[in-house]
Design a protein around this motif. Structure first.
Motif, mmCIF file in Angstrom:
data_model
loop_
_atom_site.group_PDB
_atom_site.id
_atom_site.type_symbol
_atom_site.label_atom_id
_atom_site.label_comp_id
_atom_site.label_asym_id
_atom_site.label_seq_id
_atom_site.Cartn_x
_atom_site.Cartn_y
_atom_site.Cartn_z
ATOM 1 N N HIS A 157 53.068 28.710 71.205
ATOM 2 C CA HIS A 157 52.669 28.292 69.853
ATOM 3 C C HIS A 157 53.921 28.128 69.001
ATOM 4 C CE1 HIS A 157 53.647 32.322 68.402
ATOM 5 N NE2 HIS A 157 52.843 32.852 69.304
ATOM 6 N N ARG A 158 53.729 27.646 67.772
ATOM 7 C CA ARG A 158 54.838 27.508 66.818
ATOM 8 C C ARG A 158 54.632 28.423 65.608
ATOM 9 N NH1 ARG A 158 56.877 21.255 66.115
ATOM 10 N NH2 ARG A 158 57.489 20.891 68.287
ATOM 11 N N ASP A 159 53.951 29.529 65.802
ATOM 12 C CA ASP A 159 53.590 30.410 64.694
ATOM 13 C C ASP A 159 54.574 31.566 64.552
ATOM 14 O OD1 ASP A 159 51.368 28.802 64.437
ATOM 15 O OD2 ASP A 159 50.085 30.123 65.642
ATOM 16 N N PHE A 160 54.864 31.892 63.294
ATOM 17 C CA PHE A 160 55.653 33.087 63.004
ATOM 18 C C PHE A 160 55.228 33.595 61.641
ATOM 19 C CE2 PHE A 160 59.039 35.744 61.550
ATOM 20 C CZ PHE A 160 59.472 36.403 62.692
ATOM 21 N N GLY A 161 54.744 34.835 61.601
ATOM 22 C CA GLY A 161 54.269 35.424 60.357
ATOM 23 C C GLY A 161 52.831 35.039 60.049
ATOM 24 N N VAL A 162 52.301 35.645 58.994
ATOM 25 C CA VAL A 162 50.917 35.390 58.583
ATOM 26 C C VAL A 162 50.861 35.215 57.069
ATOM 27 C CG1 VAL A 162 49.806 36.573 60.517
ATOM 28 C CG2 VAL A 162 50.442 37.889 58.471
ATOM 29 N N TYR A 163 49.857 34.468 56.627
ATOM 30 C CA TYR A 163 49.595 34.322 55.202
ATOM 31 C C TYR A 163 48.643 35.411 54.731
ATOM 32 C CZ TYR A 163 51.673 29.647 54.811
ATOM 33 O OH TYR A 163 52.531 28.580 54.781
ATOM 34 N N LEU A 164 48.963 35.994 53.586
ATOM 35 C CA LEU A 164 48.115 36.980 52.938
ATOM 36 C C LEU A 164 47.516 36.395 51.666
ATOM 37 C CD1 LEU A 164 50.443 40.142 52.996
ATOM 38 C CD2 LEU A 164 48.889 39.348 54.799
ATOM 39 N N ARG A 165 46.279 36.802 51.360
ATOM 40 C CA ARG A 165 45.657 36.495 50.072
ATOM 41 C C ARG A 165 45.454 37.815 49.331
ATOM 42 N NH1 ARG A 165 41.930 32.383 48.386
ATOM 43 N NH2 ARG A 165 41.596 31.760 50.573
ATOM 44 N N CYS A 166 45.918 37.910 48.093
ATOM 45 C CA CYS A 166 45.755 39.140 47.330
ATOM 46 C C CYS A 166 44.323 39.252 46.827
ATOM 47 C CB CYS A 166 46.727 39.177 46.148
ATOM 48 S SG CYS A 166 46.625 40.717 45.202
ATOM 49 N N ILE A 167 43.642 40.328 47.196
ATOM 50 C CA ILE A 167 42.252 40.521 46.775
ATOM 51 C C ILE A 167 42.113 41.672 45.773
ATOM 52 C CG2 ILE A 167 41.204 39.480 48.802
ATOM 53 C CD1 ILE A 167 40.936 42.181 50.065
ATOM 54 N N GLU A 168 43.166 42.441 45.599
ATOM 55 C CA GLU A 168 43.180 43.498 44.581
ATOM 56 C C GLU A 168 44.620 43.692 44.129
ATOM 57 O OE1 GLU A 168 42.303 48.264 44.289
ATOM 58 O OE2 GLU A 168 40.933 47.026 45.482
ATOM 59 N N GLY A 169 44.873 43.377 42.871
ATOM 60 C CA GLY A 169 46.231 43.405 42.372
ATOM 61 C C GLY A 169 46.782 44.803 42.177
ATOM 62 N N GLY A 170 48.119 44.867 42.008
ATOM 63 C CA GLY A 170 48.763 46.144 41.783
ATOM 64 C C GLY A 170 50.251 46.044 42.036
ATOM 65 N N PRO A 171 50.968 47.151 41.896
ATOM 66 C CA PRO A 171 52.421 47.146 42.126
ATOM 67 C C PRO A 171 52.758 47.243 43.609
ATOM 68 C CG PRO A 171 51.704 49.325 41.438
ATOM 69 C CD PRO A 171 50.478 48.448 41.383
ATOM 70 N N VAL A 172 53.831 46.578 43.987
ATOM 71 C CA VAL A 172 54.345 46.589 45.362
ATOM 72 C C VAL A 172 55.856 46.760 45.279
ATOM 73 C CG1 VAL A 172 54.618 45.275 47.503
ATOM 74 C CG2 VAL A 172 52.490 45.081 46.173
ATOM 75 N N ALA A 173 56.417 47.603 46.151
ATOM 76 C CA ALA A 173 57.856 47.831 46.114
ATOM 77 C C ALA A 173 58.388 48.068 47.519
ATOM 78 C CB ALA A 173 58.190 49.034 45.219
ATOM 79 N N ARG A 174 59.679 47.792 47.698
ATOM 80 C CA ARG A 174 60.330 48.107 48.967
ATOM 81 C C ARG A 174 60.127 49.579 49.289
ATOM 82 N NH1 ARG A 174 65.232 44.818 47.332
ATOM 83 N NH2 ARG A 174 66.061 46.780 46.576
ATOM 84 N N GLY A 175 59.840 49.869 50.546
ATOM 85 C CA GLY A 175 59.597 51.230 50.981
ATOM 86 C C GLY A 175 58.152 51.628 50.994
ATOM 87 N N ASP A 176 57.283 50.810 50.378
ATOM 88 C CA ASP A 176 55.849 51.127 50.367
ATOM 89 C C ASP A 176 55.276 51.085 51.776
ATOM 90 O OD1 ASP A 176 55.630 51.492 47.653
ATOM 91 O OD2 ASP A 176 54.864 49.485 47.230
ATOM 92 N N ALA A 177 54.291 51.932 52.013
ATOM 93 C CA ALA A 177 53.594 51.935 53.299
ATOM 94 C C ALA A 177 52.642 50.751 53.382
ATOM 95 C CB ALA A 177 52.833 53.235 53.468
ATOM 96 N N LEU A 178 52.493 50.230 54.584
ATOM 97 C CA LEU A 178 51.500 49.213 54.868
ATOM 98 C C LEU A 178 50.407 49.864 55.701
ATOM 99 C CD1 LEU A 178 52.023 45.562 55.967
ATOM 100 C CD2 LEU A 178 50.539 47.030 57.336
ATOM 101 N N VAL A 179 49.171 49.775 55.212
ATOM 102 C CA VAL A 179 48.049 50.455 55.869
ATOM 103 C C VAL A 179 46.960 49.437 56.145
ATOM 104 C CG1 VAL A 179 46.341 52.291 55.697
ATOM 105 C CG2 VAL A 179 48.612 52.584 54.651
ATOM 106 N N LEU A 180 46.533 49.314 57.406
ATOM 107 C CA LEU A 180 45.435 48.430 57.764
ATOM 108 C C LEU A 180 44.101 49.081 57.389
ATOM 109 C CD1 LEU A 180 46.592 47.219 61.266
ATOM 110 C CD2 LEU A 180 46.291 45.781 59.232
ATOM 111 N N GLN A 181 43.183 48.251 56.935
ATOM 112 C CA GLN A 181 41.864 48.736 56.545
ATOM 113 C C GLN A 181 40.871 48.543 57.691
ATOM 114 O OE1 GLN A 181 41.605 50.160 53.228
ATOM 115 N NE2 GLN A 181 43.797 49.952 53.708
#
Length: 244
Positions: free
Chosen positions: A220-244
């Motif tokens: 394939h020619r894919d790299f990375g994924v697109y995200l859609r924000c469904i609940e706003g808020g602050p984001v910063a380097r070092g934040d944890a990423l948690v799958l729901q």
């Protein structure tokens, strides 16, 4: 898993800058990302309606653009390129200084840039919905291994880079939600890549067949994924990423 890098691209296809964090609104894009785009002679671009990437000046057609870096001020943007003097200007003001600055980097056989357009709503994303791109450091390392050399991560023009995930794990998350810091996102689609990724972001010269590597090694020619924000808020380097 954690967020390690955040990048935005003030003028679409014309420079990148690192940021420490941001506050995002639901259904929004990363603030300051792709606020402006450069129209060419054949563009159908008004700033208020989503159009395909063919309507913009971009690295896929003009690889020299990939070596631009950017720095935003209160009402200016400073652009830097290894083959050009630094330029500080107001993208909402007179566009002539920018057009003069960019002219030597543009292939004269291609359509010429004619001006800068501001997005009146969300940023000028390549997706037809407001999106951020998420890239995985382990997937990049896999491409480097297949290429047999070190590759700059900047060639992927990502917004968010994450660590401590398995290579290509991000494709398994499509259709799921995840949280990063105080915001929640839905993982929408893989990102199919173009020739811009073949250019070295340090020089603006094509030096690696990234598309051929992806196709021959992974089909394939894919790299990375697109995200859609469904609940706003602050984001910063070092934040944890948690799958729901």
């Amino acid at each position: 898993m954690k967020l390690t890098e955040i990048w935005r691209h003030p003028i679409k296809g014309h420079g990148r800058e690192s940021v420490a964090g941001f506050d995002i609104a639901a259904s929004g894009t990363l603030p300051g990302d792709r606020v402006w785009a450069v129209a060419h002679e054949a563009s159908r671009l008004d700033g208020g309606t989503w159009v395909r990437c063919a309507n913009f000046m971009r690295g896929a057609k003009t690889p020299a653009l990939m070596a631009i870096t950017a720095e935003t001020g209160s009402d200016t943007v400073t652009l830097r390129h290894p083959d050009r003097p630094d330029l500080t200007f107001d993208p909402d003001g007179d566009g002539r200084p920018f057009l003069d600055w960019i002219a030597p980097l543009v292939d004269p056989t291609r359509t010429a840039p004619v001006g800068i357009v501001r997005a009146t709503g969300r940023g000028f994303t390549d997706s037809d919905f407001p999106s951020l791109s998420l890239n995985n450091l382990a997937s990049h390392a896999a491409v480097e291994a297949a290429a047999g050399k070190t590759l700059s991560r900047d060639r992927w023009r990502g917004n968010l880079w994450i660590a401590d995930a398995a290579p290509w794990a991000e494709f398994d998350w499509i259709g799921r939600d995840l949280t990063v810091g105080g915001a929640r996102f839905h993982v929408e689609t893989p990102i199919t890549r173009c020739r811009a990724t073949m250019a070295n972001p340090d020089t603006g010269h094509i030096d690696t067949d990234t598309l051929g590597i992806l196709e021959s090694r992974w089909g394939h020619r894919d790299f990375g994924v697109y995200l859609r924000c469904i609940e706003g808020g602050p984001v910063a380097r070092g934040d944890a990423l948690v799958l729901q």
